[in-house]
Write a protein that holds these residues in place. Structure first.
Motif, PDB file in Angstrom:
ATOM      1  N   ALA A 239       0.972  -1.135   0.123  1.00 43.84           N
ATOM      2  CA  ALA A 239      -0.162   0.033   0.123  1.00 43.84           C
ATOM      3  C   ALA A 239       1.032   1.413  -0.048  1.00 43.84           C
ATOM      4  CB  ALA A 239      -0.810   0.014   1.243  1.00 43.84           C
ATOM      5  N   VAL A 240       0.531   2.150  -1.010  1.00 45.93           N
ATOM      6  CA  VAL A 240       1.362   3.378  -0.794  1.00 45.93           C
ATOM      7  C   VAL A 240       0.198   4.607  -0.816  1.00 45.93           C
ATOM      8  CG1 VAL A 240       3.220   2.482  -2.117  1.00 45.93           C
ATOM      9  CG2 VAL A 240       1.477   3.304  -3.538  1.00 45.93           C
ATOM     10  N   ASN A 241       0.781   6.020  -1.266  1.00 49.70           N
ATOM     11  CA  ASN A 241       0.097   7.204  -1.014  1.00 49.70           C
ATOM     12  C   ASN A 241      -0.790   7.519  -2.016  1.00 49.70           C
ATOM     13  OD1 ASN A 241       1.859   8.035  -2.697  1.00 49.70           O
ATOM     14  ND2 ASN A 241       2.558   9.890  -1.494  1.00 49.70           N
ATOM     15  N   SER A 242      -0.604   7.024  -3.327  1.00 52.55           N
ATOM     16  CA  SER A 242      -1.475   7.192  -4.545  1.00 52.55           C
ATOM     17  C   SER A 242      -1.165   6.253  -5.605  1.00 52.55           C
ATOM     18  CB  SER A 242      -1.040   8.675  -5.063  1.00 52.55           C
ATOM     19  OG  SER A 242       0.196   8.545  -5.752  1.00 52.55           O
ATOM     20  N   GLY A 243      -2.180   6.070  -6.287  1.00 55.97           N
ATOM     21  CA  GLY A 243      -2.088   5.170  -7.669  1.00 55.97           C
ATOM     22  C   GLY A 243      -0.992   5.557  -8.740  1.00 55.97           C
ATOM     23  N   THR A 244      -0.860   6.823  -8.513  1.00 56.65           N
ATOM     24  CA  THR A 244       0.240   7.366  -9.403  1.00 56.65           C
ATOM     25  C   THR A 244       1.609   6.851  -9.053  1.00 56.65           C
ATOM     26  OG1 THR A 244      -1.085   9.250  -9.988  1.00 56.65           O
ATOM     27  CG2 THR A 244       1.281   9.463 -10.421  1.00 56.65           C
ATOM     28  N   ASP A 245       1.727   7.089  -7.616  1.00 61.02           N
ATOM     29  CA  ASP A 245       3.186   6.797  -7.090  1.00 61.02           C
ATOM     30  C   ASP A 245       3.438   5.168  -6.973  1.00 61.02           C
ATOM     31  OD1 ASP A 245       3.884   9.149  -6.478  1.00 61.02           O
ATOM     32  OD2 ASP A 245       4.387   8.732  -4.385  1.00 61.02           O
TER      33      ASP A 245
ATOM     34  N   PHE B 220      -7.013   4.242  -4.961  1.00 64.84           N
ATOM     35  CA  PHE B 220      -8.072   4.142  -3.938  1.00 64.84           C
ATOM     36  C   PHE B 220      -8.536   5.594  -3.985  1.00 64.84           C
ATOM     37  CE2 PHE B 220      -5.455   0.770  -2.263  1.00 64.84           C
ATOM     38  CZ  PHE B 220      -6.000  -0.147  -2.782  1.00 64.84           C
ATOM     39  N   PHE B 221      -8.365   6.431  -4.935  1.00 68.16           N
ATOM     40  CA  PHE B 221      -8.983   7.972  -5.146  1.00 68.16           C
ATOM     41  C   PHE B 221     -10.632   7.567  -4.699  1.00 68.16           C
ATOM     42  CE2 PHE B 221     -11.202  11.190  -7.608  1.00 68.16           C
ATOM     43  CZ  PHE B 221     -10.448  12.467  -7.052  1.00 68.16           C
ATOM     44  N   PRO B 222     -11.227   8.533  -3.898  1.00 67.86           N
ATOM     45  CA  PRO B 222     -12.525   8.555  -3.597  1.00 67.86           C
ATOM     46  C   PRO B 222     -13.497   8.007  -4.196  1.00 67.86           C
ATOM     47  CG  PRO B 222     -11.432  10.622  -2.725  1.00 67.86           C
ATOM     48  CD  PRO B 222     -10.641  10.080  -3.647  1.00 67.86           C
TER      49      PRO B 222
ATOM     50  N   ASP C  28      -6.248  10.486  -1.291  1.00 69.10           N
ATOM     51  CA  ASP C  28      -5.403   9.613  -2.200  1.00 69.10           C
ATOM     52  C   ASP C  28      -5.086   8.462  -1.503  1.00 69.10           C
ATOM     53  OD1 ASP C  28      -5.628  10.999  -4.555  1.00 69.10           O
ATOM     54  OD2 ASP C  28      -4.399  12.451  -3.709  1.00 69.10           O
ATOM     55  N   GLY C  29      -4.533   7.506  -2.215  1.00 64.23           N
ATOM     56  CA  GLY C  29      -3.986   6.151  -1.932  1.00 64.23           C
ATOM     57  C   GLY C  29      -3.830   5.138  -2.898  1.00 64.23           C
ATOM     58  N   GLY C  30      -3.202   4.386  -2.942  1.00 64.18           N
ATOM     59  CA  GLY C  30      -2.791   3.141  -3.806  1.00 64.18           C
ATOM     60  C   GLY C  30      -2.210   2.090  -3.460  1.00 64.18           C
ATOM     61  N   ALA C  31      -2.011   1.161  -4.367  1.00 68.84           N
ATOM     62  CA  ALA C  31      -1.419  -0.128  -4.124  1.00 68.84           C
ATOM     63  C   ALA C  31      -0.528  -0.605  -5.184  1.00 68.84           C
ATOM     64  CB  ALA C  31      -2.409  -0.961  -3.223  1.00 68.84           C
ATOM     65  N   VAL C  32       0.476  -1.339  -4.939  1.00 72.37           N
ATOM     66  CA  VAL C  32       0.956  -2.372  -6.092  1.00 72.37           C
ATOM     67  C   VAL C  32       0.570  -3.623  -5.762  1.00 72.37           C
ATOM     68  CG1 VAL C  32       3.219  -3.148  -6.998  1.00 72.37           C
ATOM     69  CG2 VAL C  32       3.049  -0.524  -6.415  1.00 72.37           C
TER      70      VAL C  32
ATOM     71  N   SER D 186       6.502   7.703  -0.236  1.00 69.79           N
ATOM     72  CA  SER D 186       5.167   7.170  -0.835  1.00 69.79           C
ATOM     73  C   SER D 186       4.373   6.265  -0.176  1.00 69.79           C
ATOM     74  CB  SER D 186       5.282   6.372  -1.988  1.00 69.79           C
ATOM     75  OG  SER D 186       6.037   7.395  -3.225  1.00 69.79           O
ATOM     76  N   LYS D 187       4.494   6.457   1.366  1.00 66.59           N
ATOM     77  CA  LYS D 187       4.041   5.769   2.344  1.00 66.59           C
ATOM     78  C   LYS D 187       2.337   5.797   2.283  1.00 66.59           C
ATOM     79  CE  LYS D 187       6.364   6.861   5.915  1.00 66.59           C
ATOM     80  NZ  LYS D 187       7.090   8.128   5.368  1.00 66.59           N
ATOM     81  N   MET D 188       1.645   4.987   2.804  1.00 69.33           N
ATOM     82  CA  MET D 188       0.035   5.081   2.930  1.00 69.33           C
ATOM     83  C   MET D 188      -0.007   5.716   4.357  1.00 69.33           C
ATOM     84  SD  MET D 188      -3.168   2.586   2.597  1.00 69.33           S
ATOM     85  CE  MET D 188      -3.533   2.794   1.059  1.00 69.33           C
ATOM     86  N   ASP D 189      -1.179   6.537   4.567  1.00 67.18           N
ATOM     87  CA  ASP D 189      -1.448   6.964   5.923  1.00 67.18           C
ATOM     88  C   ASP D 189      -2.455   5.949   6.442  1.00 67.18           C
ATOM     89  OD1 ASP D 189       0.162   9.263   5.805  1.00 67.18           O
ATOM     90  OD2 ASP D 189      -1.511  10.516   5.267  1.00 67.18           O
ATOM     91  N   ASP D 190      -2.485   5.618   7.721  1.00 65.43           N
ATOM     92  CA  ASP D 190      -3.247   4.557   8.465  1.00 65.43           C
ATOM     93  C   ASP D 190      -4.649   5.048   8.463  1.00 65.43           C
ATOM     94  OD1 ASP D 190      -1.585   2.213  10.399  1.00 65.43           O
ATOM     95  OD2 ASP D 190      -0.594   3.623   9.063  1.00 65.43           O
ATOM     96  N   VAL D 191      -4.887   6.385   8.558  1.00 67.88           N
ATOM     97  CA  VAL D 191      -6.369   6.880   8.262  1.00 67.88           C
ATOM     98  C   VAL D 191      -6.946   6.363   7.019  1.00 67.88           C
ATOM     99  CG1 VAL D 191      -7.672   8.848   8.260  1.00 67.88           C
ATOM    100  CG2 VAL D 191      -5.864   8.858   9.929  1.00 67.88           C
ATOM    101  N   GLN D 192      -6.096   6.368   5.992  1.00 71.20           N
ATOM    102  CA  GLN D 192      -6.765   5.845   4.668  1.00 71.20           C
ATOM    103  C   GLN D 192      -6.986   4.351   4.862  1.00 71.20           C
ATOM    104  OE1 GLN D 192      -8.269   7.800   2.549  1.00 71.20           O
ATOM    105  NE2 GLN D 192      -7.304   9.723   3.216  1.00 71.20           N
ATOM    106  N   ALA D 193      -6.088   3.749   5.483  1.00 70.74           N
ATOM    107  CA  ALA D 193      -6.193   2.210   5.560  1.00 70.74           C
ATOM    108  C   ALA D 193      -7.485   1.978   6.397  1.00 70.74           C
ATOM    109  CB  ALA D 193      -4.914   1.657   6.145  1.00 70.74           C
ATOM    110  N   ALA D 194      -7.661   2.826   7.272  1.00 71.35           N
ATOM    111  CA  ALA D 194      -8.757   2.467   8.294  1.00 71.35           C
ATOM    112  C   ALA D 194      -9.981   2.647   7.308  1.00 71.35           C
ATOM    113  CB  ALA D 194      -8.813   3.548   9.637  1.00 71.35           C
ATOM    114  N   VAL D 195     -10.214   3.655   6.539  1.00 65.21           N
ATOM    115  CA  VAL D 195     -11.414   3.660   5.987  1.00 65.21           C
ATOM    116  C   VAL D 195     -11.529   2.659   5.049  1.00 65.21           C
ATOM    117  CG1 VAL D 195     -12.548   5.246   4.057  1.00 65.21           C
ATOM    118  CG2 VAL D 195     -11.383   6.288   6.136  1.00 65.21           C
TER     119      VAL D 195
END
Length: 398
Positions: A70-76, A196-198, A207-211, A252-261
């Motif tokens: 999991a990372v901070n955006s689909g683009t990253d 994981f854009f809204p 924003d959020g993303g994953a590989v 490019s780390k994901m925030d845990d707040v986004q992971a919670a949602v």
């Protein structure tokens, strides 16, 4: 005494139908989100922490991926995947001419050169024959994109990659739930990504993303790159920030707040996909025979062996901009996907492309209009959108 005109009710404002809205479902998810947020606060690590690790495990189980980062955006996610899959500076990467800008800009930001090819006649995916025609000795990768409601023609594209010895990666940012031959999008080559854009099928509140990948070495490289290139364990591990830097990376780390949602919303993902399918079928049935609507998604089956998962309801229409204005004046939101094809974007002017180079992509970008489609949308909302589209073409001068 002033009286109300007989037609006054026709001018009473109606409740708007936004292009995207998740307020109702967010309220339904709030209790689950709150519980995950309590865990985040108790843990005291708000980025790249335990909730991110939990999300990675859950996504791996849901998609069947060997590894999820999991990372901070689909683009990253795209940039990191390209680097981890072995892109060398100056390598050419074949991409479709019709896609979101991140498809091509990620190639540049990863050090490569985007090479455009046209899309299929009856879809938006990269045409295998067009991709085959632009392979050169400098080509290192081919990156198909799965757009709107279906995967690209992966069987043909895998064959192109195999024949030329190319690495295949997937821009599967929109492809949550899409599968071909039982394999989730993003797992047909070296790896893929999710966004994981809204507004996405599985969307957060930012924003959020994953590989996604089945290749352990790709996954480990992405894990290093997303945390400044640090080696060793860093996920949910404070001491890991002092690990040696193995490769130049980025934050490019994901925030845990986004992971919670996202963890809370994962519990209804299958139901959300099913609801999107119901809405898409309703649109298809209503718009299939409307003069001026050139094509609805359901008129063309997805590639052999694959399923349809509707991220947006994209139709091709005559007088696209005028129709969008007509709908906007009546409180109905739309989006154009994408008004300018990639090869004609100003940032790629140095590549020397001109109008007419990729006619199918250009035609698609000139006529595509995305209509509201999300689980909170009601059936009567779909009917109102379709009524207004029918009204627009009935009144249009012939």
């Amino acid at each position: 005494m002033q009286t109300t005109p007989p037609n006054a009710l026709s001018h009473v404002p109606t409740i708007p139908i936004p292009f995207f809205d998740q307020s109702a479902s967010f309220q339904e998810h709030w209790e689950g989100i709150r519980k995950h947020l309590d865990d985040v606060l108790d843990n005291g690590k708000f980025s790249h922490g335990a909730k991110v690790a939990e999300l990675e495990d859950r996504l791996a189980a849901w998609t069947g991926a060997g590894h999820v980062v999991a990372v901070n955006s689909g683009t990253d996610a795209l940039i990191l995947l390209l680097r981890a899959a072995g892109l060398e500076p100056g390598d050419e990467v074949i991409v479709p001419a019709c896609s979101f800008i991140a498809t091509a800009s990620s190639v540049v930001l990863a050090g490569g050169v985007p090479v455009f090819a046209d899309i299929e006649e009856d879809g938006h995916g990269l045409d295998p024959r067009a991709a085959d025609a632009v392979v050169t000795p400098r080509t290192g990768m081919i990156m198909p994109v799965h757009l709107f409601d279906r995967m690209a023609a992966m069987r043909g594209l895998r064959e192109v990659a195999r024949r030329h010895g190319l690495t295949l990666v997937e821009d599967s940012a929109e492809a949550v739930g899409m599968r071909m031959d039982g394999v989730h999008a993003g797992l047909h080559g070296a790896g893929g990504v999710l966004s994981f854009f809204p507004a996405k099928t599985l969307g957060g509140i930012g924003d959020g993303g994953a590989v996604l990948t089945d290749d352990e070495s790709v996954a480990e490289t992405v894990r290093m790159l997303c945390h400044h290139g640090r080696g060793g364990r860093t996920l949910d591990n404070f001491p890991g920030i002092s690990n040696a830097t193995v490769v130049p990376g980025r934050n490019s780390k994901m925030d845990d707040v986004q992971a919670a949602v996202l963890l809370a919303k994962l519990t209804t993902l299958d139901a959300d996909i099913a609801r999107r399918a119901e809405l898409a079928e309703r649109y298809d049935a209503r718009l299939r025979e409307v003069p001026g609507v050139r094509g609805v998604p359901g008129a063309h089956p997805p590639p052999l062996g694959s399923n349809r998962v509707s991220y947006v309801q994209l139709v091709h229409v005559e007088d696209r901009d005028a129709l969008a204005a007509h709908l906007a004046a009546r409180g109905i939101g739309t989006e154009t996907y994408y008004p300018v094809p990639l090869h004609l974007q100003p940032c790629f002017a140095h590549l020397g492309h001109r109008p007419g180079d990729f006619p199918r992509a250009e035609a698609a970008c000139a006529t595509a209009l995305a209509l509201p489609l999300y689980p909170d949308l009601r059936d009567d909302h779909v009917d109102r959108v379709c009524d207004e589209i029918e009204r627009f073409y009935e009144r249009r001068p012939r």
